[in-house]
Design a protein around this motif. Structure first.
Motif, PDB file in Angstrom:
ATOM      1  N   ALA A 121      21.424   7.583  39.228  1.00  0.00           N
ATOM      2  CA  ALA A 121      20.046   8.035  39.453  1.00  0.00           C
ATOM      3  C   ALA A 121      19.126   7.598  38.317  1.00  0.00           C
ATOM      4  N   ILE A 122      19.602   7.677  37.091  1.00  0.00           N
ATOM      5  CA  ILE A 122      18.772   7.327  35.934  1.00  0.00           C
ATOM      6  C   ILE A 122      18.688   5.815  35.741  1.00  0.00           C
ATOM      7  N   MET A 179      26.621  18.640  48.730  1.00  0.00           N
ATOM      8  CA  MET A 179      25.190  18.433  48.923  1.00  0.00           C
ATOM      9  C   MET A 179      24.378  18.975  47.749  1.00  0.00           C
ATOM     10  N   HIS A 180      24.844  20.064  47.138  1.00  0.00           N
ATOM     11  CA  HIS A 180      24.176  20.573  45.937  1.00  0.00           C
ATOM     12  C   HIS A 180      24.264  19.556  44.799  1.00  0.00           C
ATOM     13  N   ILE A 181      25.429  18.953  44.646  1.00  0.00           N
ATOM     14  CA  ILE A 181      25.596  17.938  43.590  1.00  0.00           C
ATOM     15  C   ILE A 181      24.686  16.748  43.866  1.00  0.00           C
ATOM     16  N   TRP A 182      24.629  16.299  45.122  1.00  0.00           N
ATOM     17  CA  TRP A 182      23.737  15.181  45.465  1.00  0.00           C
ATOM     18  C   TRP A 182      22.293  15.518  45.117  1.00  0.00           C
ATOM     19  N   ALA A 183      21.863  16.723  45.490  1.00  0.00           N
ATOM     20  CA  ALA A 183      20.470  17.108  45.256  1.00  0.00           C
ATOM     21  C   ALA A 183      20.158  17.167  43.765  1.00  0.00           C
ATOM     22  N   THR A 185      21.630  15.650  41.201  1.00  0.00           N
ATOM     23  CA  THR A 185      21.659  14.356  40.514  1.00  0.00           C
ATOM     24  C   THR A 185      20.574  13.427  41.044  1.00  0.00           C
ATOM     25  N   GLN A 186      20.384  13.401  42.364  1.00  0.00           N
ATOM     26  CA  GLN A 186      19.371  12.532  42.960  1.00  0.00           C
ATOM     27  C   GLN A 186      17.971  12.884  42.484  1.00  0.00           C
ATOM     28  N   SER A 187      17.777  14.118  42.076  1.00  0.00           N
ATOM     29  CA  SER A 187      16.471  14.553  41.570  1.00  0.00           C
ATOM     30  C   SER A 187      15.986  13.671  40.428  1.00  0.00           C
ATOM     31  N   TYR A 188      16.904  13.166  39.617  1.00  0.00           N
ATOM     32  CA  TYR A 188      16.510  12.371  38.453  1.00  0.00           C
ATOM     33  C   TYR A 188      16.076  10.961  38.827  1.00  0.00           C
ATOM     34  N   ALA A 189      16.288  10.569  40.080  1.00  0.00           N
ATOM     35  CA  ALA A 189      15.706   9.324  40.597  1.00  0.00           C
ATOM     36  C   ALA A 189      14.417   9.620  41.345  1.00  0.00           C
ATOM     37  N   ASP A 190      14.487  10.575  42.277  1.00  0.00           N
ATOM     38  CA  ASP A 190      13.332  10.857  43.131  1.00  0.00           C
ATOM     39  C   ASP A 190      12.184  11.501  42.367  1.00  0.00           C
ATOM     40  N   TYR A 191      12.510  12.291  41.362  1.00  0.00           N
ATOM     41  CA  TYR A 191      11.488  13.005  40.587  1.00  0.00           C
ATOM     42  C   TYR A 191      11.505  12.555  39.126  1.00  0.00           C
ATOM     43  N   ALA A 192      11.680  11.259  38.930  1.00  0.00           N
ATOM     44  CA  ALA A 192      11.767  10.730  37.565  1.00  0.00           C
ATOM     45  C   ALA A 192      10.502  11.015  36.765  1.00  0.00           C
ATOM     46  N   ILE A 193       9.345  10.934  37.399  1.00  0.00           N
ATOM     47  CA  ILE A 193       8.089  11.212  36.688  1.00  0.00           C
ATOM     48  C   ILE A 193       8.061  12.667  36.236  1.00  0.00           C
ATOM     49  N   GLN A 194       8.439  13.578  37.110  1.00  0.00           N
ATOM     50  CA  GLN A 194       8.478  14.994  36.736  1.00  0.00           C
ATOM     51  C   GLN A 194       9.440  15.230  35.586  1.00  0.00           C
ATOM     52  N   THR A 195      10.598  14.571  35.632  1.00  0.00           N
ATOM     53  CA  THR A 195      11.581  14.715  34.558  1.00  0.00           C
ATOM     54  C   THR A 195      10.976  14.337  33.217  1.00  0.00           C
ATOM     55  N   ARG A 196      10.272  13.209  33.184  1.00  0.00           N
ATOM     56  CA  ARG A 196       9.687  12.745  31.923  1.00  0.00           C
ATOM     57  C   ARG A 196       8.581  13.679  31.443  1.00  0.00           C
TER      58      ARG A 196
END
Length: 228
Positions: A121-122, A179-183, A185-196
């Motif tokens: 994801a990252i 599915m919880h694990i997918w959600a 970890t995938q968050s760090y790709a889909d919401y990369a701007i929010q993460t930063r």
């Protein structure tokens, strides 16, 4: 897939057990064409991850790759074949990379699985977002992928249920756990701007993934009743 797509881009039918490696212009580039095909691939990944198949034009791909539209069409028949090949690359990579290699120890297997998902994801957020964008657009290009996805997931479910039966983790719904694990970890790709933004990082600063991985692994193992 568009009816005008070149026959050479169509993948052979997948069984419920295997997803064939993607085949298409990107994977068949001759040495003299590799530089241009690499530029086309990079441009296509960026455009598809931002706009999906419907929202991406061949003109936009050509411009991002530094080509004219006629030049682009010398190398590809159309955006549909390019999109399908890239989408299949994402799915094939997930099948190969994210398998449960050693099913004996749940702490080791789940910890490794979470870290690999987070790394992907990252490190490859645009490739991940091609899949996410396809889902948001209705997932019509994934019809032949789902039987394989269910088969791969069932193998993981069987392993997890085996751990539960042996008392190595608490009883739970294995599919929901995955599915919880997918959600997460995938968050760090889909919401990369929010993460930063939340971490106070500028756009180009590297993300220190180790604290994230430690928290995710501890959270999942603790919820499963597994001692790290």
């Amino acid at each position: 897939m568009n009816a005008n797509t070149a026959d050479s881009a169509i993948l052979p039918p997948a069984t419920a057990q295997e997803m064939p490696a993607p085949d298409g212009p990107l994977s068949r580039a001759r040495p003299g064409r590799e530089r241009i095909m690499a530029a086309i691939r990079t441009a296509a990944v960026a455009e598809f991850s931002l706009h999906g198949l419907k929202g991406t034009s061949t003109q936009a791909i050509a411009a991002r790759a530094g080509l004219t539209k006629p030049q682009l069409h010398y190398y590809i028949a159309g955006k549909e074949e390019l999109y399908e090949e890239l989408l299949m690359q994402v799915l094939h990579a997930w099948k190969v990379v994210f398998s449960f290699e050693d099913a004996s120890d749940p702490a080791t297997v789940l910890g490794s699985y979470i870290r690999k998902k987070l790394d992907h994801a990252i490190d490859s957020p645009e490739m991940s977002r091609i899949f996410t964008r396809e889902i948001l657009d209705g997932g019509r290009n994934l019809d032949r992928y789902w039987p394989n996805a269910r088969a791969w997931t069932q193998k993981k479910v069987d392993v997890i249920n085996g751990w539960i039966a042996r008392g190595q983790m608490r009883p739970l719904d294995a599919r929901i756990l995955l599915m919880h694990i997918w959600a997460m970890t995938q968050s760090y790709a889909d919401y990369a701007i929010q993460t930063r933004v939340m971490l106070g990082l500028p756009p180009d600063a590297p993300i220190d993934r180790e604290p994230i991985a430690r928290e995710l692994v501890a959270f999942v193992l603790g919820g499963c009743g597994i001692e790290a």
